[in-house]
Design a protein around this motif. Structure first.
Motif, PDB file in Angstrom:
ATOM      1  N   SER A   1       0.844  -1.210   0.000  1.00 46.43           N
ATOM      2  CA  SER A   1       0.000   0.000   0.000  1.00 46.43           C
ATOM      3  C   SER A   1       0.874   1.253   0.000  1.00 46.43           C
ATOM      4  N   MET A   2       2.164   1.045   0.229  1.00 44.16           N
ATOM      5  CA  MET A   2       3.080   2.178   0.382  1.00 44.16           C
ATOM      6  C   MET A   2       3.067   3.158  -0.800  1.00 44.16           C
ATOM      7  N   PRO A   3       3.078   2.679  -2.059  1.00 42.26           N
ATOM      8  CA  PRO A   3       3.118   3.649  -3.166  1.00 42.26           C
ATOM      9  C   PRO A   3       1.996   4.687  -3.089  1.00 42.26           C
ATOM     10  N   VAL A   4       0.765   4.218  -2.843  1.00 37.49           N
ATOM     11  CA  VAL A   4      -0.371   5.152  -2.794  1.00 37.49           C
ATOM     12  C   VAL A   4      -0.250   6.082  -1.588  1.00 37.49           C
ATOM     13  N   MET A   5       0.158   5.502  -0.449  1.00 41.26           N
ATOM     14  CA  MET A   5       0.287   6.318   0.766  1.00 41.26           C
ATOM     15  C   MET A   5       1.329   7.417   0.555  1.00 41.26           C
ATOM     16  N   VAL A   6       2.483   7.031   0.025  1.00 43.35           N
ATOM     17  CA  VAL A   6       3.549   8.016  -0.197  1.00 43.35           C
ATOM     18  C   VAL A   6       3.084   9.068  -1.201  1.00 43.35           C
ATOM     19  N   TYR A   7       2.429   8.616  -2.267  1.00 47.07           N
ATOM     20  CA  TYR A   7       1.994   9.548  -3.306  1.00 47.07           C
ATOM     21  C   TYR A   7       1.091  10.652  -2.725  1.00 47.07           C
ATOM     22  N   PHE A   8       0.070  10.256  -1.954  1.00 42.70           N
ATOM     23  CA  PHE A   8      -0.862  11.247  -1.429  1.00 42.70           C
ATOM     24  C   PHE A   8      -0.203  12.156  -0.392  1.00 42.70           C
ATOM     25  N   CYS A   9       0.578  11.533   0.498  1.00 40.56           N
ATOM     26  CA  CYS A   9       1.235  12.352   1.530  1.00 40.56           C
ATOM     27  C   CYS A   9       2.198  13.335   0.886  1.00 40.56           C
ATOM     28  N   ASN A  10       2.922  12.833  -0.094  1.00 46.53           N
ATOM     29  CA  ASN A  10       3.892  13.683  -0.767  1.00 46.53           C
ATOM     30  C   ASN A  10       3.204  14.828  -1.508  1.00 46.53           C
ATOM     31  N   GLU A  11       2.057  14.516  -2.103  1.00 42.46           N
ATOM     32  CA  GLU A  11       1.298  15.522  -2.851  1.00 42.46           C
ATOM     33  C   GLU A  11       0.941  16.696  -1.931  1.00 42.46           C
ATOM     34  N   ILE A  12       0.446  16.346  -0.734  1.00 44.26           N
ATOM     35  CA  ILE A  12       0.061  17.400   0.215  1.00 44.26           C
ATOM     36  C   ILE A  12       1.303  18.125   0.729  1.00 44.26           C
ATOM     37  N   ALA A  13       2.340  17.337   1.085  1.00 47.86           N
ATOM     38  CA  ALA A  13       3.572  17.936   1.612  1.00 47.86           C
ATOM     39  C   ALA A  13       4.168  18.902   0.590  1.00 47.86           C
ATOM     40  N   ILE A  14       4.174  18.467  -0.678  1.00 48.12           N
ATOM     41  CA  ILE A  14       4.730  19.320  -1.736  1.00 48.12           C
ATOM     42  C   ILE A  14       3.933  20.620  -1.848  1.00 48.12           C
ATOM     43  N   LYS A  15       2.589  20.482  -1.796  1.00 48.61           N
ATOM     44  CA  LYS A  15       1.735  21.678  -1.915  1.00 48.61           C
ATOM     45  C   LYS A  15       2.067  22.671  -0.808  1.00 48.61           C
ATOM     46  N   ILE A  16       2.119  22.143   0.436  1.00 46.60           N
ATOM     47  CA  ILE A  16       2.384  23.021   1.579  1.00 46.60           C
ATOM     48  C   ILE A  16       3.804  23.587   1.472  1.00 46.60           C
TER      49      ILE A  16
ATOM     50  N   ASP B   1      10.172  25.610  -4.311  1.00 47.69           N
ATOM     51  CA  ASP B   1      10.427  24.364  -5.022  1.00 47.69           C
ATOM     52  C   ASP B   1      11.691  23.636  -4.568  1.00 47.69           C
ATOM     53  N   LYS B   2      12.648  24.426  -4.052  1.00 45.79           N
ATOM     54  CA  LYS B   2      13.966  23.835  -3.769  1.00 45.79           C
ATOM     55  C   LYS B   2      13.936  22.714  -2.718  1.00 45.79           C
ATOM     56  N   ILE B   3      12.906  22.686  -1.890  1.00 52.77           N
ATOM     57  CA  ILE B   3      12.912  21.650  -0.847  1.00 52.77           C
ATOM     58  C   ILE B   3      12.116  20.400  -1.252  1.00 52.77           C
ATOM     59  N   ILE B   4      11.517  20.410  -2.440  1.00 51.66           N
ATOM     60  CA  ILE B   4      10.622  19.314  -2.843  1.00 51.66           C
ATOM     61  C   ILE B   4      11.293  17.932  -2.768  1.00 51.66           C
ATOM     62  N   LEU B   5      12.514  17.843  -3.297  1.00 56.87           N
ATOM     63  CA  LEU B   5      13.194  16.544  -3.323  1.00 56.87           C
ATOM     64  C   LEU B   5      13.496  16.052  -1.905  1.00 56.87           C
ATOM     65  N   GLY B   6      13.943  16.972  -1.050  1.00 55.28           N
ATOM     66  CA  GLY B   6      14.222  16.621   0.343  1.00 55.28           C
ATOM     67  C   GLY B   6      12.960  16.182   1.050  1.00 55.28           C
ATOM     68  N   LEU B   7      11.865  16.868   0.744  1.00 53.57           N
ATOM     69  CA  LEU B   7      10.576  16.542   1.350  1.00 53.57           C
ATOM     70  C   LEU B   7      10.119  15.144   0.921  1.00 53.57           C
ATOM     71  N   THR B   8      10.308  14.858  -0.374  1.00 55.74           N
ATOM     72  CA  THR B   8       9.939  13.538  -0.882  1.00 55.74           C
ATOM     73  C   THR B   8      10.779  12.452  -0.194  1.00 55.74           C
ATOM     74  N   LEU B   9      12.061  12.750  -0.020  1.00 49.62           N
ATOM     75  CA  LEU B   9      12.947  11.813   0.676  1.00 49.62           C
ATOM     76  C   LEU B   9      12.430  11.557   2.087  1.00 49.62           C
ATOM     77  N   LEU B  10      12.035  12.632   2.772  1.00 49.31           N
ATOM     78  CA  LEU B  10      11.522  12.511   4.137  1.00 49.31           C
ATOM     79  C   LEU B  10      10.273  11.631   4.171  1.00 49.31           C
ATOM     80  N   VAL B  11       9.323  11.902   3.281  1.00 44.55           N
ATOM     81  CA  VAL B  11       8.063  11.143   3.266  1.00 44.55           C
ATOM     82  C   VAL B  11       8.337   9.662   2.973  1.00 44.55           C
ATOM     83  N   MET B  12       9.179   9.407   1.979  1.00 46.22           N
ATOM     84  CA  MET B  12       9.468   8.003   1.625  1.00 46.22           C
ATOM     85  C   MET B  12      10.176   7.272   2.758  1.00 46.22           C
ATOM     86  N   LEU B  13      11.107   7.963   3.407  1.00 46.38           N
ATOM     87  CA  LEU B  13      11.840   7.330   4.514  1.00 46.38           C
ATOM     88  C   LEU B  13      10.905   6.991   5.669  1.00 46.38           C
TER      89      LEU B  13
END
Lengths: 547, 241
Positions: free
Chosen positions: A329-344, A351-363
């Motif tokens: 279920s992880m792909p969907v969970m990460v996708y949605f959480c990341n979507e919101i995290a990226i928006k915020i 934009d510069k923190i997007i990759l770091g944020l994605t790393l945080l969510v996935m970890l």
């Protein structure tokens, strides 16, 4: 009557224990529960108000109440089926009670009363703050709060009667699919994914609403769909009609009629089916898997260890859920959480923190599935002696377990990365690089968690020799995983931000994001070397100490 | 076959030794009984022999292989039946035996031959392809015995083997123990049952409070008859003393 009361008391003591001021552990637990209920109550009050405000603004005040009752109704029916099967039909308990000098119907009544009282308490905790929140936000009739007990009674009894009727067919159906292990996992993955998706969509709307970014959260078409769906929500729309005084007499009459009809069906069930079901042992019938054509296959030592480990998890609903279902279920969970995290994150910082944020969510999501490895030895339970008796080194045995964890994490992370690249949350090169970092940190944390369990396994398994309750090593693994995720994630964001804002780095060779990935890869490498070394050192010594 | 020299075992946080200066030597082709009251140190000794428990002093050799230094080789020569019949219950009986056979490097032909024979002997044919979790206490004990024998071990170690078994299976096990020993292998088992030990064993050791008190040769005329008396006198003397 006295026997029924005694049995009821026994049921409560069996489930909640006996409260005594002398028992410090019990007092602490009670205080903890009380604090949790208060915090939950306040949170629910706040979240409900936000939700109701959001819907009321769109002219959907009535509809949201119908949806809320529907959600509660469905939850009570589903949880009711599960608790009815356990409380009314579970063989072990009934066998014990049947030995006592009590009548069958007294056992049934006491257990039914237990279920109902439990349900009333649960409904009270959930429904009351929600109704208060509703009355704070929406203009309601004077009778609204006074009608809450009536609504509570109906929402307790109707789902209870329905779940009683559905429990036996549900048990028969469960027995039919119980051993289609792959199908069970697929069903659970779909269930978790759908629930998470609905939850995250709602959460996203609330975040958008709270940030005041748009005047309207829903499209006009969506509003129309909500209105139409709510008009078909039978019988739950009658709950809303009753408390909001929209044709209250009709609603009350229909709810009473439904209740009486279901009660009648339940009486028929008790008289004609209950005892027969107990005697037929449906609850546990067919609980053991039978292979149609067993045969011998010669395997290498490593693959036979790996296969055994896989089957032990696959054939346990409990372990499958804890591990396979969460991983898939992880792909969907990460996708949605990341979507919101990226928006915020994008709006607040850039934009510069997007990759770091994605790393945080996935970890963070990785941490949850990695924690399963913190019970590598513990899960052996009474079979631990096997690991010592068999002519295979402990390193090889643990390597087989590790291989399973690695295989599952590669699958989950690859699917997650593919999804977020496909949805353009990150670029292809960064995505592949991120996958490598996450996989490497995952391996490091897995080894660390396994070593923790080798050092201090807790063989306190219950039920069918499975780990069902919290475990110190799992908690420690999750704690460590979260700490590492937060440190590395924040560091990644900070590095990107600082490189972009304060340092004139050469972006001809590598972009800011890629520079950040190089630095984070280096940090991960150091952490990985530490974890690998700490796994290797004294592994055998610690293992030999376990008895 | 089995050589235990000056074995010392103390549990963590315990004041006294669970096994103290125990020495034993088991010969090829003998059935050796290990007698003692509850908590005397029987199971602890067997668990040290099989490698489950680490020990504080002494040495244990199985077929000349040290259990600490050459543990894999030593374990390959051993089959162990635990007292709690714990097995991987999610597997079917056949899967479990196949798993054990893989670990002990048993050829496909041998495992099929041994499996068929033991399953027939213990009347488990109807259940071998069902998950072990549905087995009764006795059936689990039987599948443990089959797993211990699937690689035809030189040393067969059993901890309270007859518990939970039906009389017919007991007879079959006793008969198989004898057959196993005739092939030059050794059986080492613990028991509370003095009659069984007297009837079955070539020799028996009596352990009391962690110390080995006597080794009785049951092939010598008259020793079988006095086994119970000897056992009671050792354990009673200690209590009175």
């Amino acid at each position: 009557m006295k026997s029924t009361y005694t049995l009821l008391k026994l049921e409560f003591r069996n489930n909640f224990g006996v409260f005594s001021l002398k028992d410090k552990k019990m007092v602490k637990k009670t205080i903890g529960t009380a604090i949790f209920v208060i915090v939950f109550y306040l949170f629910l009050l706040w979240a409900s108000e936000v939700l109701f405000e959001m819907f009321a603004k769109e002219g959907l005040a009535y509809e949201i109440l119908v949806f809320l009752f529907t959600a509660m109704f469905l939850f009570f029916v589903l949880s009711g089926i599960s608790s009815t099967s356990k409380v009314l039909y579970y063989k072990g308990d009934n066998e014990m009670l049947m030995r006592l000098p009590v009548k069958g119907y007294e056992v049934f009544i006491s257990k039914t009363l237990y279920l109902i009282i439990n349900q009333i308490l649960l409904t009270g905790v959930v429904l009351v703050p929600v109704m208060f929140a509703y009355s704070n936000v929406v203009e309601v009739p004077k009778q609204f709060l006074k009608l809450i007990p009536a609504a509570t009674a109906f929402i307790v009894f109707i789902p209870f009667f329905i779940s009683n009727l559905l429990a036996i067919p549900a048990m028969v159906l469960t027995n039919k699919i119980r051993h289609r292990f792959g199908l069970v996992i697929v069903i659970m993955v779909i269930g978790v994914t759908v629930m998470f998706t609905v939850y995250m969509m709602l959460f996203e709307s609330m975040v958008t609403y709270l940030k005041g970014q748009s005047f309207s959260v829903f499209d006009p078409e969506v509003v129309q769909v909500f209105k139409q769906v709510a008009s078909y929500c039978y019988p739950t729309k009658y709950f809303a009609d009753l408390v909001l005084q929209r044709s209250p007499v009709v609603a009350l009459f229909l709810l009473m009629l439904i209740s009486l009809f279901l009660l009648f069906l339940n009486i028929l069930l008790v008289v004609f089916v209950y005892q027969k079901t107990l005697l037929k042992n449906i609850e546990i019938e067919g609980s053991a898997y039978r292979k149609k054509r067993g045969r011998f296959v010669h395997r290498s030592i490593f693959s036979t260890l790996l296969r055994k480990e896989f089957l032990q998890v696959l054939r346990s609903v409990n372990y499958s859920f804890q591990y396979f279902v969460l991983a898939f279920s992880m792909p969907v969970m990460v996708y949605f959480c990341n979507e919101i995290a990226i928006k915020i994150g994008r709006n607040d910082i850039g934009d510069k923190i997007i990759l770091g944020l994605t790393l945080l969510v996935m970890l963070i999501f990785n941490t949850v599935i990695i924690s399963f490895s913190a019970t590598s030895i513990t899960r052996e339970g009474d079979n631990f002696y096997h690991t010592k008796v068999i002519p295979v080194s402990i390193r090889k045995q643990l390597a087989a377990k590790f291989t399973m964890y690695l295989f599952i994490s590669i699958l989950a992370n690859a699917a997650t990365t593919a999804l977020i690249i496909y949805r353009k949350q990150i670029g292809l090169l960064e995505g592949v690089w991120l996958f490598g970092i996450i996989q490497f940190i995952g391996i490091s944390l897995t080894l660390r968690s396994m070593k923790m369990d080798v050092k201090r396994p807790k063989f306190n398994l219950s039920g069918q020799g499975e780990l069902v309750s919290g475990n110190v090593n799992t908690t420690a693994s999750v704690g460590l995983g979260f700490a590492v995720s937060v440190i590395i994630g924040i560091l990644a964001m900070l590095i990107s931000y600082l490189l972009d804002s304060f340092f004139a780095i050469n972006t001809e060779v590598l972009s800011v994001d890629q520079w950040m990935l190089v630095i984070i890869s280096g940090i991960s490498l150091i952490f990985g070397i530490y974890c690998i070394l700490s796994y290797q050192i004294n592994l055998k010594k610690h293992y030999n100490r376990i008895t | 076959m089995l050589e235990i020299k000056n074995l010392y075992k103390k549990y963590l946080n315990s004041e006294r030794f669970a096994v103290e200066n125990l020495s034993l030597e088991l010969k090829e082709g003998e059935i050796f009984g290990f007698l003692g009251k509850n908590g005397a140190g029987k199971s602890t000794t067997l668990k040290c022999v099989t490698g489950i428990y680490p020990f504080n002093g002494g040495s244990i050799k199985v077929c000349g292989k040290d259990i600490r230094e050459e543990s894999i080789d030593a374990k390959l020569n051993m089959g162990y039946v635990p007292d709690n019949h714990s097995v991987y219950e999610k597997l079917t009986g056949r899967e479990y035996i196949n798993y054990i056979a893989d670990l002990y490097r048993v050829s496909k032909f041998d495992r099929m031959e041994h499996f068929t024979r033991f399953v027939r002997m213990f009347r488990l044919s109807h259940a071998v392809d069902t998950q072990i979790k549905s087995y009764s206490h006795g059936m689990k004990q039987k599948i443990c015995i089959i797993a211990a024998l699937i690689h035809q071990p030189r040393l067969w170690v059993l901890d309270e083997p007859m518990m939970g078994l039906d009389p017919q299976s007991m007879v079959e096990i006793i008969s198989y123990m004898r057959e196993h020993c005739k092939q030059g292998n050794t059986v080492f088992f613990s028991s509370h049952n003095l009659d069984l030990v007297a009837k079955l064993c070539d020799r028996a050791a009596i352990i009391h409070e962690g110390k080995l008190h006597d080794i009785i040769d049951l092939t010598v005329k008259g020793n079988k008859e006095t086994l119970e008396e000897d056992f009671l006198s050792i354990t009673r003397e200690e209590e009175e003393g």
